[in-house]
Design an enzyme around this catalytic site. Structure first.
Site, mmCIF file in Angstrom:
data_model
loop_
_atom_site.group_PDB
_atom_site.id
_atom_site.type_symbol
_atom_site.label_atom_id
_atom_site.label_comp_id
_atom_site.label_asym_id
_atom_site.label_seq_id
_atom_site.Cartn_x
_atom_site.Cartn_y
_atom_site.Cartn_z
ATOM 1 C CG HIS A 161 -2.099 -0.644 1.005
ATOM 2 N ND1 HIS A 161 -2.252 -2.082 0.909
ATOM 3 C CD2 HIS A 161 -3.555 -0.188 0.603
ATOM 4 C CE1 HIS A 161 -3.667 -2.283 0.785
ATOM 5 N NE2 HIS A 161 -4.208 -1.388 0.612
ATOM 6 C CE LYS A 208 -6.888 -11.346 11.662
ATOM 7 N NZ LYS A 208 -6.712 -10.491 12.613
#
Lengths: 281, 197
Positions: free
Chosen positions: B39, B104
């Protein structure tokens, strides 16, 4: 005096690393199955079913239960009558980690230089190794591949001495609430009370080796375990935090006498993939 | 899971519109993996105006760092990692066209808002089920940042990949609603989330 060759320690650790990451302990699986029967949220039941199916697939296809095969935490109970021959015990353990993580196709997740370059050590060493000298001539190796998701939610605080058990219960509940889905509930929760900061955290972590469903030998501590278990499961966090009545599979308390000014409380959490494995040499 | 909604990538506005918190979906098509380091690099490239190694428009990014594959397998164990760690990068990824995320755990307030304002969706896969999720990944290929190892960007072809909608395009949040619904404790829910992740 009993001689244990360093090579035997390496072999044992390599085997423990592979087995621990592929086979969910029977007590953990049993507790998850039991929770399925009492869980009130249908969505949470579906999550639990996936967790149980995953354990089956991992066993059958030799795939790690979780891609996070963890920091290799090793607790060694070294009998004082044991002499380790042919090498340094710490090197022998790290060599076992190196071999187990390579042979088992496990993820290597250890970054050297934690606050700067964070270069991967490439073989998941070094492990985090604790030694305890015990009576006798045996060497017990307790292996825990500890995932980052749950480890990162560990918490410590010192309270005023007079705050007592209420402070403990409030702190544990707040910790579980704040952590939400990050540590992968349903959880096993280790609570270390007393000692010093590092002692509290060490006993909290060590509690995670206890079998699910076991209770502390001291009646007062056992009662606190029951109370914490009920309090945590009333929070509604549920499996993977989707909401539900199964937030923890168990809560274990360990205590140590502490300084007159202190009430240290440490919380160490284990995800539902509560992987531990032990060997005695 | 008979009530699962089958969706294919890339995601269209219509499909996103239909999804609501708590829906089970099974995802088929191409998805991309990316974690912290990937990222960071992607957004640095975007900042410099460089061409990204993947087209983000309409795509799903899966937060996963798999185990190495055994011989004969396309990938190893491949379950989701904690999404909160990616919170600092997510609003910008959404601005660049990303429409779906699989991770998650919960997202911070700024990310939840960005998901709604960019008409996107956040799913969870069940954490700790990497062996089960492996079966739904039919092909895996590293397409960028190979030096990052497990954190490299992979193009995955998935079939019937199971996930649950957490944050929908209307600002709904399954984790917030679920906890309230099943909470019997009279303790107030503390504001915010734990640091770390």
């Amino acid at each position: 005096m009993r001689e244990i060759p360093a090579a035997a320690i390496t072999d044992a650790i390599a085997k423990l690393a592979v087995e621990a990451t592929h086979y969910l302990p029977a007590d953990v699986e049993g507790a998850i199955r039991a929770a399925r029967a009492t869980e009130k949220s249908p969505l949470a039941v579906q999550v639990i079913d996936e967790i149980l199916e995953n354990a089956e697939i991992a066993r059958e296809r030799m795939l790690p239960l979780c891609q996070d095969t963890g920091t290799a935490v090793v607790h060694v109970e070294l009998g004082q009558e044991v002499h380790v021959s042919g090498g340094y015990v710490v090197d022998a353990i790290n060599e076992g980690i190196r071999r187990g993580y390579a042979e088992g196709y496990l993820r290597k997740s250890i970054a050297a230089r934690p606050f700067s370059a964070r270069t991967n050590t490439g073989d998941n060493t070094p492990g985090v190794i604790h030694f305890e000298i015990v009576p006798g001539d045996e060497l017990k190796l307790m292996f825990m591949p500890k995932g980052g998701g749950c480890e990162n939610m560990s918490r410590y605080q010192n309270f005023l001495p007079g705050m007592g058990r209420k402070a403990v219960i409030d702190f544990v509940c707040e910790t579980v609430d704040l952590a939400g889905g990050n540590p992968c509930p349903p959880l096993i929760i280790g609570v270390g009370i007393g000692g010093t900061a590092e002692k509290a955290m060490t006993i909290a972590k060590h509690a995670l080796f206890r079998p699910v469903g076991s209770r502390h030998g001291d009646a007062e501590a056992a009662e606190l375990e029951d109370e914490l278990f009920a309090a945590v499961n009333a929070l509604g966090v549920g499996p993977q935090a989707v909401g539900g009545t199964t937030t923890a599979l168990d809560v274990f308390v360990e205590t140590h006498p502490t300084h007159i000014t202190s009430l240290p409380v440490a919380v160490s959490m284990q995800c539902h993939s509560a992987r531990t494995r032990q060997a005695v040499l | 899971m008979s009530d699962s909604i089958a969706i294919t990538t890339p995601l269209t506005d219509d499909v996103i519109e239909r999804l609501k918190p708590g829906d089970h979906v099974s995802i088929s098509g191409v998805i991309y993996t990316a974690r912290d380091a990937a990222h960071k690099r992607l957004l640095e490239m975007a900042e410099r105006g460089e061409q990204l190694p993947l087209e983000l428009s309409g795509q799903i990014v899966y937060y996963v760092g798999p185990t190495p594959p055994r011989p004969g397998m396309v990938i190893g164990s491949a379950g989701p990692t904690t999404a909160m760690r990616l919170d600092p990068y997510t609003p910008r990824m959404l601005e660049l066209g990303l429409k779906g995320i699989i991770g998650k755990g919960g997202r911070g307030a700024a990310v939840r808002q960005a998901i709604a304002s960019n008409h996107a969706v956040y799913f969870i896969a069940v954490g700790g089920t990497g062996a089960l999720l492996n079966r739904h990944i039919k092909k895996a290929e590293v397409i960028a940042f190979e030096d990052l190892g497990t954190e490299a960007i992979r193009r995955l072809e998935v079939e019937g990949f199971p996930a649950i909608v957490v944050n929908d395009c209307r600002g709904g949040d399954l984790l917030e609603e679920g906890r309230k619904q099943f909470r019997t404790s009279d303790r107030p829910i503390p504001a915010g989330q734990a640091a770390g992740g």
